[in-house]
Design an enzyme around this catalytic site. Structure first.
Site, PDB file in Angstrom:
ATOM      1  N   MET A   1      41.656  31.555  42.153  1.00 40.69           N
ATOM      2  CA  MET A   1      41.120  31.140  40.853  1.00 40.69           C
ATOM      3  C   MET A   1      42.136  30.322  40.058  1.00 40.69           C
ATOM      4  O   MET A   1      42.296  30.490  38.862  1.00 40.69           O
ATOM      5  CB  MET A   1      40.660  32.363  40.047  1.00 40.69           C
ATOM      6  CG  MET A   1      39.571  33.165  40.746  1.00 40.69           C
ATOM      7  SD  MET A   1      39.209  34.754  39.970  1.00 40.69           S
ATOM      8  CE  MET A   1      40.679  35.704  40.429  1.00 40.69           C
TER       9      MET A   1
ATOM     10  N   LYS B   1      28.579  35.197  39.562  1.00 38.31           N
ATOM     11  CA  LYS B   1      29.349  34.564  38.497  1.00 38.31           C
ATOM     12  C   LYS B   1      29.850  33.221  39.016  1.00 38.31           C
ATOM     13  O   LYS B   1      30.640  33.178  39.951  1.00 38.31           O
ATOM     14  CB  LYS B   1      30.535  35.443  38.100  1.00 38.31           C
ATOM     15  CG  LYS B   1      30.137  36.841  37.639  1.00 38.31           C
ATOM     16  CD  LYS B   1      31.348  37.720  37.380  1.00 38.31           C
ATOM     17  CE  LYS B   1      30.906  39.126  36.992  1.00 38.31           C
ATOM     18  NZ  LYS B   1      32.057  40.029  36.760  1.00 38.31           N
TER      19      LYS B   1
ATOM     20  N   ASP C   1      26.832  38.847  45.094  1.00 38.13           N
ATOM     21  CA  ASP C   1      27.611  37.893  44.311  1.00 38.13           C
ATOM     22  C   ASP C   1      27.322  36.452  44.716  1.00 38.13           C
ATOM     23  O   ASP C   1      26.739  36.182  45.774  1.00 38.13           O
ATOM     24  CB  ASP C   1      29.108  38.147  44.526  1.00 38.13           C
ATOM     25  CG  ASP C   1      29.678  39.132  43.516  1.00 38.13           C
ATOM     26  OD1 ASP C   1      28.912  39.609  42.668  1.00 38.13           O
ATOM     27  OD2 ASP C   1      30.881  39.417  43.589  1.00 38.13           O
TER      28      ASP C   1
END
Length: 247
Positions: free
Chosen positions: A174, A62, A40
């Site tokens: 987030m 991502k 990742d």
């Protein structure tokens, strides 16, 4: 090698909060055995140096609110590499089971006859201790609420209104793009004065942070040049190191 191909295994591994020395011993050993690593954006690239020279490394990251590898593509890579190579490590930042979609990948692998193992990682909120912010502290916070700042539909979690009714430490992953909405939610409830912290790259030498009160979250981000990846923490534990009593 043939045995590995006929009996493939997917290891879903937590890469920890950034510092490569904070992975588990088990993760260290599995990386040395890997035939393929699917890694990742938030996994420290130094961890790839632990693998064999013939290990295939595939980036499937991502970027927050930017380019990303679709989850369906990751699933297909898991299936393809497991069938052709054998030992697959899915290396994910933090802990794969905390907002990491790690269990989705395990379920997918099992559906396709691939053995699976989960190896936990230190999640980024645990690295708040590097900023002298404990997650709990006796007589100050007796629990933790861990929330995502952005649900699948893009909205802020309704659980935030429940969390702020307790004395628990609230940790929001987030949530940077929702900072103004988070601040307003607390202000609306008369809780804008509660201490808040924003921590970016929590375990790395170039980490950045800001401490203030929750009503000022957007200003804290702008003034200190903070961006992703970062966690937002809200609660009276933030004031403990400063010797401030709860009001």
């Amino acid at each position: 090698m043939s045995d590995k191909k006929t009996n493939p295994t997917l290891y879903v591994v937590g890469a920890g909060p950034g510092d490569p020395e904070l992975i588990t011993v088990k993760a260290y050993k599995v990386l040395q055995q890997a035939d393929v690593v699917l890694y990742d954006n938030l996994a420290n690239k130094e961890l790839l140096n632990l693998t064999r020279e013939d290990c295939e490394k595939v980036y499937v990251g991502k970027h927050p609110y930017g380019s990303y590898t679709p989850q369906e593509t990751i699933h297909e890579l898991i299936k393809e590499k497991a069938q052709t190579k054998g030992v697959i490590v899915r290396l994910k930042g933090g802990d794969p089971f905390i907002f990491g979609r790690g269990f989705e990948e395990i379920l997918f692998a099992r559906e396709h006859g691939i053995n699976t193992q989960y190896i936990p990682g230190i999640t980024s909120m645990q690295a708040s201790g590097f900023e002298d912010i404990p997650l709990t502290h006796r007589a100050v916070s007796e629990g933790i609420w861990v929330l995502t700042g952005t649900k699948k539909d893009g909205s802020l979690s309704d659980d935030l209104r429940l969390a702020m009714q307790s004395n628990a430490t609230v940790v929001i992953y987030m949530g940077m793009k929702k900072a103004a909405e988070i601040a307003y939610t607390y202000i609306e409830a008369g809780n804008g004065h509660i201490p808040a912290a924003i921590i970016q790259h929590a375990s790395l030498p170039h980490r950045k942070s800001a401490i203030g009160v929750v009503k000022d979250l957007p200003e804290m981000i702008q003034t200190n040049g903070l961006t992703h990846p970062a966690i937002i923490m809200i609660g009276w534990v933030i004031a403990v190191a400063q010797g401030e009593a709860r009001s």
